[in-house]
Motif scaffolding. Structure first.
Motif, PDB file in Angstrom:
ATOM      1  N   VAL A   1      18.153   2.904  -8.962  1.00  0.00           N
ATOM      2  CA  VAL A   1      17.066   3.155  -9.931  1.00  0.00           C
ATOM      3  C   VAL A   1      15.734   2.730  -9.325  1.00  0.00           C
ATOM      4  CG1 VAL A   1      16.114   2.434 -12.170  1.00  0.00           C
ATOM      5  CG2 VAL A   1      18.535   3.020 -11.983  1.00  0.00           C
ATOM      6  N   LEU A   2      15.761   1.570  -8.691  1.00  0.00           N
ATOM      7  CA  LEU A   2      14.550   1.044  -8.072  1.00  0.00           C
ATOM      8  C   LEU A   2      14.055   1.965  -6.955  1.00  0.00           C
ATOM      9  CD1 LEU A   2      12.953  -1.565  -8.511  1.00  0.00           C
ATOM     10  CD2 LEU A   2      14.157  -2.530  -6.576  1.00  0.00           C
TER      11      LEU A   2
ATOM     12  N   LYS B   1       0.141   9.044  -4.069  1.00  0.00           N
ATOM     13  CA  LYS B   1      -0.438   9.855  -2.993  1.00  0.00           C
ATOM     14  C   LYS B   1      -1.085  11.111  -3.551  1.00  0.00           C
ATOM     15  CE  LYS B   1       2.302   8.183   0.721  1.00  0.00           C
ATOM     16  NZ  LYS B   1       3.667   8.223   1.176  1.00  0.00           N
ATOM     17  N   ALA B   2      -0.417  11.705  -4.564  1.00  0.00           N
ATOM     18  CA  ALA B   2      -0.968  12.917  -5.182  1.00  0.00           C
ATOM     19  C   ALA B   2      -2.308  12.601  -5.850  1.00  0.00           C
ATOM     20  CB  ALA B   2       0.017  13.466  -6.205  1.00  0.00           C
TER      21      ALA B   2
ATOM     22  N   GLU C   1       0.835  -1.192   0.000  1.00  0.00           N
ATOM     23  CA  GLU C   1       0.000   0.000   0.000  1.00  0.00           C
ATOM     24  C   GLU C   1       0.878   1.252   0.000  1.00  0.00           C
ATOM     25  OE1 GLU C   1      -2.702   1.528   3.378  1.00  0.00           O
ATOM     26  OE2 GLU C   1      -3.637  -0.282   2.578  1.00  0.00           O
ATOM     27  N   SER C   2       1.991   1.193   0.737  1.00  0.00           N
ATOM     28  CA  SER C   2       2.945   2.307   0.713  1.00  0.00           C
ATOM     29  C   SER C   2       4.358   1.752   0.781  1.00  0.00           C
ATOM     30  CB  SER C   2       2.678   3.257   1.889  1.00  0.00           C
ATOM     31  OG  SER C   2       3.299   2.800   3.048  1.00  0.00           O
ATOM     32  N   LEU C   3       5.287   2.520   0.184  1.00  0.00           N
ATOM     33  CA  LEU C   3       6.682   2.068   0.118  1.00  0.00           C
ATOM     34  C   LEU C   3       7.266   1.901   1.521  1.00  0.00           C
ATOM     35  CD1 LEU C   3       9.210   1.518  -1.635  1.00  0.00           C
ATOM     36  CD2 LEU C   3       9.698   3.954  -1.507  1.00  0.00           C
TER      37      LEU C   3
ATOM     38  N   VAL D   1      10.075   5.752  -5.117  1.00  0.00           N
ATOM     39  CA  VAL D   1       9.708   6.978  -4.400  1.00  0.00           C
ATOM     40  C   VAL D   1       8.816   7.841  -5.290  1.00  0.00           C
ATOM     41  CG1 VAL D   1      10.619   9.150  -3.453  1.00  0.00           C
ATOM     42  CG2 VAL D   1      11.697   6.989  -2.849  1.00  0.00           C
ATOM     43  N   ILE D   2       9.203   7.961  -6.571  1.00  0.00           N
ATOM     44  CA  ILE D   2       8.402   8.778  -7.502  1.00  0.00           C
ATOM     45  C   ILE D   2       6.989   8.195  -7.630  1.00  0.00           C
ATOM     46  CG2 ILE D   2       8.168   9.499  -9.932  1.00  0.00           C
ATOM     47  CD1 ILE D   2      11.259   9.642 -10.011  1.00  0.00           C
TER      48      ILE D   2
END
Lengths: 500, 166
Positions: A481-482, A494-495, A162-164, A487-488
């Motif tokens: 890279v991962l 979230k945005a 659900e989140s990193l 993160v992006i």
């Protein structure tokens, strides 16, 4: 060449060897499907009563159990979300959602055919390129093993969570749990609280059964009144056009499986993870979202873990180094029979090399045959009312955990992990990174410290080595890279949620 | 037909805090901090090849991610009043099933595998399936027979022996 073919066909022509491979594969599928009964354990037991046999007979039986066992782990992963073995952890990510949609038969059929293709690719590469791949894997230094394990862990942490941050949390928690017990290099106690029971660490099979099996039972108790999904068993065998469609992906993920399997100390678990990540990144329009029943995810995991079997035999037969825990046990069996696997094996005992290759090919064929039978019986498991199924699974969890080392302490570990896993699942955490962390933690620890010792604890030198060596540079870059893309992606998600 | 994936998706997209979530993540943060200090206690910052180095690294990641999770969760709106902790996480059926499981493990060492497992399967099936004792009896008997044949007779797994049995 004709001599190689002659050695290759020994297992196919001799009725006794043929029968033993068949029996081994059949048993392996069911051993692999039952959580708590591991392939390593089965092969270890086999040594005890095959040491008086002829070496060919012993190897035929073990190859069958190994090949069948790796495939068998996918059955319970798809049907019950309880991976029969660590290499089937990733299979559950998309296999179980497929079963929830009523497509368990199709998922098992697809995983069987793809496991066969993966196994075949593994064996072909073992035949053709064993010495070349062995030399390549020898170029891996301890720092590369650390980076590879970190990459594997990071991959699973970023998968379908659900989140990193939740994925990272679970991965780190798993690594810490994997550190409990005696330090493998100095025998210093870590997180044992001066308790004798903790010195041998937390058994990862107990943790796996707890986090997946028991936690899933507790989650399913919320859905007791939900009617079991009727499984569609009309079309189990995937069509030729479907196999053709997925062939390019399966060949790519099989290659990943062979290379990772050939690395000493790594096996189907990391192989399936890396292959899954590759599929996630390379397939633009999957059949469903990854983690929600994408056939591509299932295919990637299943081809890679079976291809890793052929890969694991490469360092064993050419260098005398085990590719994973099972090949370590098989090396023991070879020693018992007075055979020294290593660089001279191909020249001194070529018959054994080609016999093993032929035997693995036969076992792989049996995986296809036995894998496609009994699917309807297996699939009916998920149609069983939950009120009957859940107590039965709980007993299997208890017996499977107890079977590891005949200890009730392990059963309590299983319960504790399951209880924690239940709360984590309900609050949107993934439990797969915890298990991978427990398995990969010790490998990361030993590899990192060996790398540090090789540069006399000079941290700047160690960091330089992470980027100055080609293999290390590729792995370090992959991690970065991962990290950046994850993160992006997390921020974009979230945005989008805020915009909604 | 509700599937687990759909349920999870609905829960994820609700964007409100789940009951007890803030306390749970706060507890995770506390455990993470404790793990960091325990990791430091292994060998401090002695050297990068010391036994405590990786635990320190892992517990640092644990603390950092727990802080982020706490920030995310505490910023979410409170859960709707109709959702309670007991309803979402600890319904009666779950507590009873867990208690039954604990009793089963306790009586395993007393009665031994066969009587304890049969009793557990019978009671648990009767409680969860609610289709009469006769069905529960036969289901338990068959399940026990299959488990015993597979684990004990085929794979030679040693099953728990009870004090009374031995």
């Amino acid at each position: 060449m004709s001599q190689a073919l002659e050695y290759f066909s020994i297992g196919w022509m001799d009725p006794q060897l043929f029968f033993l491979t068949a029996i081994g594969t059949f048993a392996g599928i069911y051993i692999g499907a039952i959580p708590g009964l591991s392939v390593t354990m089965a092969v270890s037991i086999l040594i005890s009563f095959t040491f008086s046999w002829d070496v060919n007979e012993a190897l035929a039986l073990m190859a069958g159990v190994f090949m069948g066992g790796v495939y068998g782990g996918s059955r319970t992963a798809i049907l019950l979300n309880i991976p029969g073995a660590p290499s089937a952890l990733v299979t559950a990510l998309d296999g179980y959602p497929l079963a929830l949609k009523g497509d368990a038969g199709r998922a098992i059929g697809l995983s069987t055919v793809m496991s066969f293709i993966g196994g075949l690719v593994g064996i072909l590469i073992l035949m053709i390129a064993a010495p070349i791949i062995s030399n390549f894997t020898l170029a891996f230094a301890p720092r590369d093993y650390f980076l590879l394990a970190a990459l594997g862990l990071f991959l699973v942490g970023s998968l379908s969570a659900e989140s990193l941050s939740k994925g990272m949390f679970c991965g780190a928690l798993g690594v810490l749990l994997g550190m409990v017990g005696l330090d493998p290099l100095t025998a210093e106690e870590r997180f044992t609280f001066d308790t004798l029971e903790l010195t041998s660490g937390i058994p990862y099979i107990a943790a796996m059964i707890g986090f997946f099996g028991f936690a899933e039972i507790l989650v399913q108790l919320h859905h007791l009144d939900v009617k079991p999904v009727r499984q569609n068993l009309d079309k189990i065998l995937p069509s030729l056009s479907l196999v053709k469609k997925y062939l390019p992906l399966s060949l790519r993920t099989s290659s990943i499986g062979v290379i990772v399997g050939a690395l000493p100390g790594t096996g189907g678990d990391i192989a399936s993870l890396l292959a899954y990540d590759h599929a996630k990144r390379s397939v633009k329009s999957p059949t469903a979202k990854f983690g929600e029943g994408a056939e591509e995810g299932l295919i990637a995991a299943e081809t890679a873990n079976n291809a890793a079997v052929g890969g694991a035999y490469i360092p064993m037969l050419t260098l005398g180094m085990p590719g994973d825990a099972v090949t370590a046990v098989i090396i023991g069996a070879l020693f018992i029979h007075g055979i020294q696997p290593g660089p001279l094996m191909l020249t001194e005992t070529p018959h054994l090399f080609w016999f093993t290759v032929g035997n693995l090919t036969l076992a792989n064929l049996f995986v296809l045959i036995f894998g496609l039978t009994g699917i309807s019986i297996f699939s009916r498991i998920v149609q069983c009312p939950k009120g009957i199924l859940l107590p039965l699974i709980f007993v299997l969890c208890v017996v499977g955990t107890y079977a590891i080392q005949n200890s009730l302490i392990d059963v309590y570990w299983m319960l504790g992990c399951g209880f924690l896993g239940y709360f984590l699942k309900r609050y949107g955490f993934q439990v797969a990174p915890i298990i991978l962390g427990i398995i990969l933690g010790p490998l990361m620890d030993v590899s990192f410290r060996r790398a540090a010792l090789s540069v006399q604890n000079d941290i700047s030198q160690l960091l330089w080595e992470f980027v100055s060596n080609p293999v290390s540079l590729v792995l370090t870059s992959a991690i970065f890279v991962l990290l950046i893309t994850s993160v992006i992606k997390s921020r974009q998600q979230k945005a989008a949620e805020r915009a909604d | 037909m509700e599937t687990r994936t759909q349920t999870d998706h609905q829960e994820a997209s609700a964007r409100t805090r789940k009951p007890g979530e803030h306390l749970f993540v706060a507890l995770l943060l506390l455990v993470s901090i404790l793990a960091f200090f325990l990791s430091y206690g292994i060998s401090g910052f002695a050297s990068i090849s010391a036994p405590g180095t990786l635990p320190l690294l892992a517990s640092s990641v644990l603390v950092a991610s727990a802080l982020t999770i706490n920030r995310e969760v505490w910023s979410l709106p409170s859960p709707p009043p109709d959702q309670s902790f007991a309803h979402m996480l600890t319904p009666t059926v779950l507590i009873n099933f867990f208690a039954l499981g604990l009793i089963y493990i306790a009586i395993l060492t007393l009665l031994g595998f066969i009587p304890a497992t049969f009793t557990y399967l019978f009671v648990a099936t009767l409680y969860l399936h609610r289709q009469g004792w006769l069905l529960a009896f036969f289901v338990s008997l068959n399940s026990l027979a299959i488990i015993y044949i597979v684990f004990r007779l085929i794979f030679k797994v040693i099953l728990p022996e009870g004090v009374l049995e031995s």
